[in-house]
Scaffold this motif. Structure first.
Motif, PDB file in Angstrom:
ATOM      1  N   THR A 234      60.843 -46.394  34.884  1.00  0.00           N
ATOM      2  CA  THR A 234      61.247 -46.381  36.287  1.00  0.00           C
ATOM      3  C   THR A 234      62.284 -47.474  36.558  1.00  0.00           C
ATOM      4  O   THR A 234      62.295 -48.516  35.898  1.00  0.00           O
ATOM      5  CB  THR A 234      60.054 -46.589  37.228  1.00  0.00           C
ATOM      6  OG1 THR A 234      59.418 -47.844  36.911  1.00  0.00           O
ATOM      7  CG2 THR A 234      59.055 -45.451  37.099  1.00  0.00           C
ATOM      8  N   LYS A 236      63.290 -49.881  39.555  1.00  0.00           N
ATOM      9  CA  LYS A 236      62.793 -50.387  40.839  1.00  0.00           C
ATOM     10  C   LYS A 236      63.987 -50.769  41.704  1.00  0.00           C
ATOM     11  O   LYS A 236      64.510 -51.887  41.607  1.00  0.00           O
ATOM     12  CB  LYS A 236      61.860 -51.563  40.594  1.00  0.00           C
ATOM     13  CG  LYS A 236      60.665 -51.194  39.720  1.00  0.00           C
ATOM     14  CD  LYS A 236      59.879 -52.416  39.262  1.00  0.00           C
ATOM     15  CE  LYS A 236      59.105 -53.046  40.385  1.00  0.00           C
ATOM     16  NZ  LYS A 236      58.225 -54.141  39.901  1.00  0.00           N
ATOM     17  N   LYS A 274      62.093 -45.770  41.722  1.00  0.00           N
ATOM     18  CA  LYS A 274      60.904 -46.190  42.456  1.00  0.00           C
ATOM     19  C   LYS A 274      61.310 -47.127  43.583  1.00  0.00           C
ATOM     20  O   LYS A 274      62.137 -48.031  43.388  1.00  0.00           O
ATOM     21  CB  LYS A 274      59.924 -46.885  41.503  1.00  0.00           C
ATOM     22  CG  LYS A 274      58.549 -47.151  42.107  1.00  0.00           C
ATOM     23  CD  LYS A 274      57.490 -47.399  41.049  1.00  0.00           C
ATOM     24  CE  LYS A 274      57.744 -48.639  40.225  1.00  0.00           C
ATOM     25  NZ  LYS A 274      56.591 -48.947  39.339  1.00  0.00           N
ATOM     26  N   ARG A 278      56.617 -46.679  45.104  1.00  0.00           N
ATOM     27  CA  ARG A 278      56.411 -45.242  45.074  1.00  0.00           C
ATOM     28  C   ARG A 278      57.506 -44.547  44.269  1.00  0.00           C
ATOM     29  O   ARG A 278      58.688 -44.867  44.405  1.00  0.00           O
ATOM     30  CB  ARG A 278      56.388 -44.675  46.496  1.00  0.00           C
ATOM     31  CG  ARG A 278      55.209 -45.152  47.318  1.00  0.00           C
ATOM     32  CD  ARG A 278      55.191 -44.488  48.678  1.00  0.00           C
ATOM     33  NE  ARG A 278      54.022 -44.885  49.463  1.00  0.00           N
ATOM     34  CZ  ARG A 278      53.751 -44.421  50.681  1.00  0.00           C
ATOM     35  NH1 ARG A 278      54.571 -43.535  51.238  1.00  0.00           N
ATOM     36  NH2 ARG A 278      52.679 -44.837  51.318  1.00  0.00           N
ATOM     37  N   LEU A 279      57.098 -43.603  43.471  1.00  0.00           N
ATOM     38  CA  LEU A 279      58.032 -42.841  42.645  1.00  0.00           C
ATOM     39  C   LEU A 279      58.841 -41.900  43.524  1.00  0.00           C
ATOM     40  O   LEU A 279      58.300 -41.234  44.412  1.00  0.00           O
ATOM     41  CB  LEU A 279      57.242 -42.047  41.609  1.00  0.00           C
ATOM     42  CG  LEU A 279      57.924 -41.677  40.284  1.00  0.00           C
ATOM     43  CD1 LEU A 279      58.447 -42.894  39.563  1.00  0.00           C
ATOM     44  CD2 LEU A 279      56.930 -40.914  39.410  1.00  0.00           C
ATOM     45  N   LYS A 280      60.149 -41.858  43.300  1.00  0.00           N
ATOM     46  CA  LYS A 280      61.054 -41.003  44.074  1.00  0.00           C
ATOM     47  C   LYS A 280      61.664 -39.962  43.132  1.00  0.00           C
ATOM     48  O   LYS A 280      62.820 -40.076  42.707  1.00  0.00           O
ATOM     49  CB  LYS A 280      62.141 -41.847  44.738  1.00  0.00           C
ATOM     50  CG  LYS A 280      61.617 -42.907  45.696  1.00  0.00           C
ATOM     51  CD  LYS A 280      61.031 -42.281  46.946  1.00  0.00           C
ATOM     52  CE  LYS A 280      60.580 -43.331  47.942  1.00  0.00           C
ATOM     53  NZ  LYS A 280      60.031 -42.739  49.179  1.00  0.00           N
TER      54      LYS A 280
END
Length: 409
Positions: A234, A236, A274, A278-280
């Motif tokens: 991910t 960030k 992210k 939260r993962l996008k």
């Protein structure tokens, strides 16, 4: 002589009027030819429009394969009627005093960027100097620059293109140092593609030129629990790189990012974004890039003392890959290029920087690099079986970036 749009329309109207007048004289009494004359009328109008459009109106189609034959023809095309000095609006001109150093004599020029040493025969790409339209970039004076940098700390942050600029600067400056052994990497490290930090000290002048590898500028994070199997890592977007604290205490701070923001280095290998933990999964690359840049901007505004540190952000550097992802290095620069003159990444950078509350200088190098299809590494890099149309040979285009950077000093 080229006509404007209104003149073309008036010409066409006159031709049509003349034709109508002739039609009435010749065919007025011959009703059975009305259909034929109507067809001729339409055909003639189309022909007139075509002729005047192609002979008098400049073509909007750009030939990306056209090569420079005249120095004067190589320009960004932007016009400045006020005569204001824009360092990034100009031309590449031949200058026989170039290049400014020999990469084979610079221990910090990466072997993969030393195209001459790797077998390139054509040396013409070394002889181009960037010339702004309404002013000049200050001629590089190594002794003067070394003195201005005395006691300073110069930091480059970004991807491999940032590392190339870092190497270029060191090679430019080493020309003015008599004792070459007084210039050394502070940890004894050699240049590698994935090393996170490189710092070269000019001990005679008490300054360092450093490079921090941070390809996204923001933090690369772990995979959340219960994430889809396709997620392997991910980004960030709301948190700057963990090594960012080491960038703060500098006098000149130069950023770049862009070449890793693509599907091949993100989604296709399982990299997703992210925000706020939260993962996008549905976020586009451009939206993610904008979010990351805003995170960077906030960090600069809150963490960097811009009264001491001069901050720069270099825009996206144009590559010259074809649509089929093949790389063909030309003998001379392109006349113009419709694809590389603009960059969505560069537009985002300029917008974010313009909205910042502290002074940051945008180095808008996108247009100047877009013409230099002759200056890429091509097959003269680390691996000749894998051509490279993203990185630049050294000496080459990154030297021009540094000459502009020095002009701000």
């Amino acid at each position: 002589m080229k006509l404007g749009g209104d003149q073309v329309v008036n010409r066409i109207r006159a031709l049509v009027a003349n034709w109508v007048h002739c039609k009435r004289l010749i065919f007025g009494s011959i009703n059975r030819f009305n259909v034929i004359t109507s067809c001729l009328y339409i055909v003639l109008a189309v022909i007139c429009w075509y002729v005047y459009l192609h002979e008098f109106v400049p073509s909007a189609i750009v030939d990306e394969t056209a090569i420079v034959d005249s120095i004067d023809s190589l320009s960004t095309g932007a016009k400045d009627s006020k005569g204001v000095c824009d360092l990034y609006d100009g031309s590449w001109v031949v200058d026989e005093t170039y290049p400014l150093y020999n990469a084979s004599q610079c221990p910090f020029a990466e072997k993969g960027f030393n195209c001459l040493a790797n077998g390139r025969k054509n040396k013409g790409y070394l002889k181009w100097r960037w010339k702004p339209k309404n002013c000049d970039v200050s001629r590089f004076n190594v002794e003067e620059v070394l003195e201005k940098l005395r006691g300073k700390r110069v930091v480059f942050v970004g991807d491999s293109l940032s590392r190339t600029q870092w190497e270029s600067m060191i090679c430019l400056l080493m020309n003015g140092v008599e004792d070459k052994t007084s210039v050394y990497e502070v940890n004894g490290n050699t240049i590698s593609k994935k090393i996170r930090y490189l710092g070269v000290r000019f001990s005679s002048y008490n300054f360092t030129v450093e490079f921090y590898r941070s390809v996204y500028l923001v933090q690369i994070g772990s995979v959340p629990k219960r994430a889809p199997k396709r997620v392997k890592s991910t980004i960030k977007l709301d948190e700057l790189d963990s090594i960012s604290s080491k960038w703060i205490d500098s006098d000149i701070l130069v950023f770049n990012t862009g070449h890793w923001w693509n599907r091949g280095k993100l989604f296709e290998i399982g990299g997703y974004f992210k925000v706020n933990g939260r993962l996008k999964l549905g976020m586009s690359i451009m939206d993610a890039y904008t979010t990351a840049l805003n995170t960077w901007a906030s960090w600069v505004e809150n963490m960097v003392n811009t009264n001491r540190t001069r901050v720069f952000f270099r825009t996206f550097e144009g590559s010259h890959w074809s649509k089929s992802h093949t790389c063909k290095v030309t003998q001379k620069p392109l006349v113009r290029s419709k694809r590389e003159y603009r960059s969505h990444f560069s537009d985002i950078i300029k917008k974010v920087v313009n909205n910042m509350s502290v002074p940051v200088t945008t180095m808008h190098v996108t247009p100047m690099g877009s013409y230099r299809s002759d200056a890429h590494v091509g097959i003269w890099g680390d691996n000749p079986t894998v051509p490279d149309c993203s990185h630049w040979c050294l000496p080459g285009v990154p030297d021009a970036w540094n000459e502009i950077l020095f002009s701000y000093l």
